[in-house]
Design a protein around this motif. Structure first.
Motif, short mmCIF file in Angstrom:
data_model
loop_
_atom_site.label_atom_id
_atom_site.label_comp_id
_atom_site.label_asym_id
_atom_site.label_seq_id
_atom_site.Cartn_x
_atom_site.Cartn_y
_atom_site.Cartn_z
N ASP A 10 0.83 -1.21 0.00
CA ASP A 10 0.00 0.00 0.00
C ASP A 10 0.86 1.26 0.00
O ASP A 10 0.56 2.24 -0.70
CB ASP A 10 -0.94 0.01 1.20
N ILE A 11 1.95 1.26 0.76
CA ILE A 11 2.86 2.40 0.78
C ILE A 11 3.48 2.58 -0.60
O ILE A 11 3.57 3.70 -1.12
CB ILE A 11 3.93 2.23 1.87
N GLN A 12 3.89 1.49 -1.21
CA GLN A 12 4.47 1.55 -2.55
C GLN A 12 3.46 2.10 -3.56
O GLN A 12 3.80 2.84 -4.47
CB GLN A 12 4.92 0.15 -2.98
N SER A 13 2.18 1.76 -3.35
CA SER A 13 1.12 2.22 -4.26
C SER A 13 0.85 3.72 -4.14
O SER A 13 0.14 4.29 -4.98
CB SER A 13 -0.17 1.44 -3.99
N GLU A 14 1.38 4.36 -3.11
CA GLU A 14 1.23 5.81 -2.95
C GLU A 14 1.99 6.57 -4.04
O GLU A 14 1.78 7.77 -4.21
CB GLU A 14 1.72 6.26 -1.57
N ASN A 15 2.89 5.90 -4.74
CA ASN A 15 3.68 6.51 -5.82
C ASN A 15 4.38 7.79 -5.38
O ASN A 15 4.30 8.83 -6.04
CB ASN A 15 2.82 6.78 -7.05
N LEU A 16 5.07 7.72 -4.26
CA LEU A 16 5.80 8.87 -3.76
C LEU A 16 6.94 9.23 -4.71
O LEU A 16 7.61 8.36 -5.24
CB LEU A 16 6.38 8.56 -2.38
N VAL A 17 7.14 10.52 -4.91
CA VAL A 17 8.22 11.01 -5.76
C VAL A 17 9.00 12.04 -4.96
O VAL A 17 8.41 12.95 -4.38
CB VAL A 17 7.67 11.65 -7.06
N PHE A 18 10.30 11.86 -4.92
CA PHE A 18 11.17 12.79 -4.21
C PHE A 18 12.13 13.43 -5.20
O PHE A 18 12.67 12.76 -6.07
CB PHE A 18 11.95 12.05 -3.11
N LYS A 19 12.35 14.73 -5.03
CA LYS A 19 13.25 15.47 -5.93
C LYS A 19 14.60 15.68 -5.27
O LYS A 19 14.68 15.95 -4.06
CB LYS A 19 12.64 16.81 -6.31
N ASP A 35 16.85 14.52 5.35
CA ASP A 35 15.75 15.27 5.98
C ASP A 35 14.57 15.42 5.03
O ASP A 35 13.41 15.32 5.46
CB ASP A 35 16.22 16.65 6.44
N ASP A 36 14.82 15.67 3.75
CA ASP A 36 13.75 15.80 2.77
C ASP A 36 13.03 14.47 2.58
O ASP A 36 11.80 14.42 2.45
CB ASP A 36 14.29 16.29 1.43
N LEU A 37 13.79 13.38 2.55
CA LEU A 37 13.19 12.05 2.42
C LEU A 37 12.28 11.76 3.61
O LEU A 37 11.14 11.34 3.45
CB LEU A 37 14.28 10.98 2.31
N LEU A 38 12.79 11.99 4.81
CA LEU A 38 12.00 11.70 6.01
C LEU A 38 10.77 12.60 6.12
O LEU A 38 9.70 12.13 6.52
CB LEU A 38 12.88 11.85 7.26
N THR A 39 10.89 13.85 5.72
CA THR A 39 9.75 14.77 5.75
C THR A 39 8.63 14.28 4.82
O THR A 39 7.45 14.33 5.17
CB THR A 39 10.18 16.20 5.36
N GLY A 40 9.01 13.79 3.65
CA GLY A 40 8.01 13.30 2.70
C GLY A 40 7.45 11.94 3.06
O GLY A 40 6.29 11.64 2.78
N LEU A 41 8.27 11.12 3.70
CA LEU A 41 7.85 9.75 4.02
C LEU A 41 7.05 9.64 5.31
O LEU A 41 6.17 8.80 5.44
CB LEU A 41 9.11 8.88 4.11
N LYS A 42 7.33 10.51 6.26
CA LYS A 42 6.71 10.42 7.59
C LYS A 42 5.18 10.38 7.57
O LYS A 42 4.58 9.52 8.22
CB LYS A 42 7.21 11.55 8.47
N PRO A 43 4.49 11.26 6.83
CA PRO A 43 3.02 11.20 6.84
C PRO A 43 2.47 9.87 6.31
O PRO A 43 1.45 9.38 6.81
CB PRO A 43 2.60 12.36 5.93
N VAL A 44 3.13 9.28 5.34
CA VAL A 44 2.66 8.01 4.78
C VAL A 44 2.90 6.88 5.78
O VAL A 44 2.03 6.01 5.96
CB VAL A 44 3.36 7.72 3.43
N LEU A 45 4.04 6.89 6.44
CA LEU A 45 4.31 5.87 7.45
C LEU A 45 3.30 5.98 8.60
O LEU A 45 2.81 4.96 9.09
CB LEU A 45 5.74 6.01 7.99
N LYS A 47 0.26 7.20 8.36
CA LYS A 47 -1.04 6.79 7.81
C LYS A 47 -1.23 5.26 7.90
O LYS A 47 -2.29 4.77 8.27
CB LYS A 47 -1.15 7.24 6.36
N TYR A 48 -0.17 4.52 7.58
CA TYR A 48 -0.25 3.05 7.58
C TYR A 48 0.24 2.43 8.88
O TYR A 48 0.28 1.20 9.00
CB TYR A 48 0.53 2.49 6.39
N LYS A 49 0.60 3.26 9.85
CA LYS A 49 1.07 2.81 11.16
C LYS A 49 2.26 1.86 11.03
O LYS A 49 2.27 0.74 11.55
CB LYS A 49 -0.08 2.17 11.94
N VAL A 50 3.27 2.37 10.32
CA VAL A 50 4.51 1.63 10.09
C VAL A 50 5.66 2.45 10.65
O VAL A 50 5.70 3.68 10.50
CB VAL A 50 4.70 1.36 8.58
#
Length: 87
Positions: A10-19, A35-45, A47-50
């Motif tokens: 499900d996390i993979q299906s979010e199609n996250l894109v980082f620049k 820091d940019d990776l963690l900022t973008g990833l944290k809300p998704v983690l 959401k899925y309680k991971v």
């Protein structure tokens, strides 16, 4: 392992894109800052309680991805090389 695998899918299906927005003046290139990776990833983690953890065990860095609802997890280990000076 059923729960953690479903959540990872499900996390993979979010199609996250980082620049790559951080500058590396030595190589005159851009890179993705942690820091940019963690900022973008944290809300998704959240959401899925991971939870993602990093630890050391003997001469390895161990990364674990944990489903906090079921306590299922997957881990990987990377050896720490001797004789190098980490940054």
């Amino acid at each position: 392992m059923k729960n953690i695998n479903k959540k990872l899918f499900d996390i993979q299906s979010e199609n996250l894109v980082f620049k790559k927005e951080a500058d590396n003046p030595y190589f005159k290139s851009k890179y993705l800052a942690l820091d940019d990776l963690l900022t973008g990833l944290k809300p998704v983690l959240e959401k899925y309680k991971v939870l993602i953890t990093h630890s050391t065990h003997e001469k390895y860095v161990v990364t674990s991805v944990i489903d906090i609802e079921s306590d299922e997890f997957v881990s990987s280990a990377f050896p720490i090389q001797e004789g190098i000076d980490p940054q």
